[in-house]
Motif scaffolding. Sequence first.
Motif, short mmCIF file in Angstrom:
data_model
loop_
_atom_site.label_atom_id
_atom_site.label_comp_id
_atom_site.label_asym_id
_atom_site.label_seq_id
_atom_site.Cartn_x
_atom_site.Cartn_y
_atom_site.Cartn_z
N THR A 110 -44.91 -92.60 -52.51
CA THR A 110 -46.28 -92.74 -53.03
C THR A 110 -46.30 -93.61 -54.28
OG1 THR A 110 -46.13 -90.81 -54.48
CG2 THR A 110 -46.82 -90.41 -52.20
N ARG B 46 -49.39 -107.56 -53.44
CA ARG B 46 -49.90 -106.40 -54.19
C ARG B 46 -49.85 -106.60 -55.69
NH1 ARG B 46 -51.38 -102.44 -50.15
NH2 ARG B 46 -50.57 -103.38 -48.24
N TYR C 96 -47.17 -99.50 -57.81
CA TYR C 96 -48.23 -98.60 -57.35
C TYR C 96 -47.80 -97.16 -57.55
CZ TYR C 96 -45.68 -98.33 -52.82
OH TYR C 96 -44.75 -98.16 -51.83
N GLN D 77 -50.28 -93.28 -54.10
CA GLN D 77 -50.81 -93.77 -52.83
C GLN D 77 -50.43 -92.78 -51.72
OE1 GLN D 77 -52.90 -96.20 -52.48
NE2 GLN D 77 -52.78 -96.79 -54.64
N TRP E 244 -55.10 -101.55 -51.39
CA TRP E 244 -54.73 -100.13 -51.32
C TRP E 244 -55.88 -99.26 -50.84
CZ3 TRP E 244 -49.85 -99.27 -51.22
CH2 TRP E 244 -48.97 -100.14 -51.89
N SER E 245 -57.03 -99.50 -51.43
CA SER E 245 -58.20 -98.68 -51.07
C SER E 245 -59.42 -99.36 -51.66
CB SER E 245 -58.06 -97.27 -51.63
OG SER E 245 -57.88 -97.32 -53.04
#
Lengths: 332, 332
Positions: free
Chosen positions: A50, A84, A104, A107, B255-256
């Motif tokens: 995540t 990203r 990140y 997630q 991602w979102s």
Amino acid sequence: MEVDGLPWYGENGGELFRLPAKLKDTYRMPVWELAQSPSGGRIRFRTNSTTLAIRLEYPEPPGMSNMHAFGQTGVDLYADGVYRGTAIAGRDAKAGATKEHVYYKQQPAALREITLYLPLYMGVKVQRIGLDPEARIERAKPFSVAKPLVFYGTSITQGGCASRSGMSYQAILGRTLNVDFVNLGFSGNGLGEPELARAVASIDAASFVMDFAQNNPTVESLTQAYGPFLEAIRAQHADTPILVITPIYSAREAWSRDPRLDGMRELIRQVAARRITAGDRHIEILEGTDLLGPSRGDGLVDGTHPNDLGFEWMAEGLAGRLAKMLGINMTR
Amino acid sequence: MEVDGLPWYGENGGELFRLPAKLKDTYRMPVWELAQSPSGGRIRFRTNSTTLAIRLEYPEPPGMSNMHAFGQTGVDLYADGVYRGTAIAGRDAKAGATKEHVYYKQQPAALREITLYLPLYMGVKVQRIGLDPEARIERAKPFSVAKPLVFYGTSITQGGCASRSGMSYQAILGRTLNVDFVNLGFSGNGLGEPELARAVASIDAASFVMDFAQNNPTVESLTQAYGPFLEAIRAQHADTPILVITPIYSAREAWSRDPRLDGMRELIRQVAARRITAGDRHIEILEGTDLLGPSRGDGLVDGTHPNDLGFEWMAEGLAGRLAKMLGINMTR
């Protein structure tokens, strides 16, 4: 995790050098120094973590006039083929100091294809990649061709002046065709020396792409180097496809023809044509000006090096040709 | 010689500011400081000079992490619409020191259309432009539309992160459509304040392009600003075409969904739609994600700002729409 694009990674004890350390003394000093920049190197794996973070050690702060910190020092993250974010060297970078970057966090725990593109124009030590303690780590998806495409050349080959490591022409091409690649571009130093021909020829490649000329002072010096370079490859790889690229357009050619560049283009055509005439069925010529020619001056920065637009154009042109040479189906 | 893209150039006594100096105290400090960077400013003329040189004074050395010296400080030369070269600030740049750059010399004495694109992200004084003593100097060729297109917005609008001043999306668009433009993008500060609405509305424009949203902290703060900004323009220009652009894609949206960006997009659509419903026949909506959307992440550097590839895509998308709105024939 796998490290791609650095054929001597294992032999070099995990250092991210682009040439074999055991032969360091055989290379000219600037070539060895440029080999510290792991352009084309990629760390790939699949994980359901995540969180993804990285701890990097850069030897010095960014400091180029035609590449900013993202372009010179950035480590790009692509997840599932999509850009990203980027970790970069800070202004206080120095040996012994580390920089942490969280790409990140928080997630969903879905399996993702991770590619980290290593810096184009600065050495780096990847000290740690941070994942959830319980994260799964799996092999990255295979490439469409098992062996890498090997590129030899100049600053343009090395990735100058992409805005980040995922935007060198090989990186774009690698995503387009799902192919592995090795970047042996050496800024200002792509002379085609015999020791570099040996290094290139020692790689078990799917294809060799020759993108060198402009760093040679004269057509004569290129003449000395070019044929022998191809012969060194052919001596080891009788049937491996070789693509020779003539020099791309330079902004000064908007004024008048450049006898040196034109002479180099003609020389490369001649050397390749002689091989074709002699029966070599696996060598092709690609005109650099078909990739980035006089109508595409917007694709240059500083008059000489492609910007991201230029690299996109180069990758587009190369993708079609290399897909054909390698039998990769681009309609999928 | 004419100076384009700086509506207050004359009023400001020849300083290359992007806002009127007499209203300096009405602008927030960072806005006024950003107005020192003459992004969008161009010096245009025709000359048969065999030589072209420039003497520049920059206040400080380049120093951004996502724009290198060419992108931050460069003065690009285009001759006859083709990129030729760039003058940049050196590492020793400081007020009082000058930098000379020779763009070309010893070229045939043919009449050429010269455009010098002023720096995107640093102030500069153009102390001298060097030509042959006997060179002819004529007016630059006219634009296809007499009045400029006026862009208001953020760092993206200002030109971050083009690799050089000729590669902001307005500069590319300007060449594509042969149109003049004014760049009122203010990095991190495109809030849509009333004093900026007044500045924008005071310009006799062919079209207004609203490219602001992301610098507002919240959808609510944008709501406060957006409608009144359009009203300020319409109060002065009843029929002038207005194009509103919703925020382009940001890498974090891989991602979102981003509620703030989505909310801003919806707000902009709503405000424009209300005007259309109320009978405004000269306002249109352009979705930023049609210019640079999720499939075009390669067009971003640092996750937020377009690189040259992204700006090329933005310019392509804008060119078609603006040509239609302005009645410019693109088939010529």
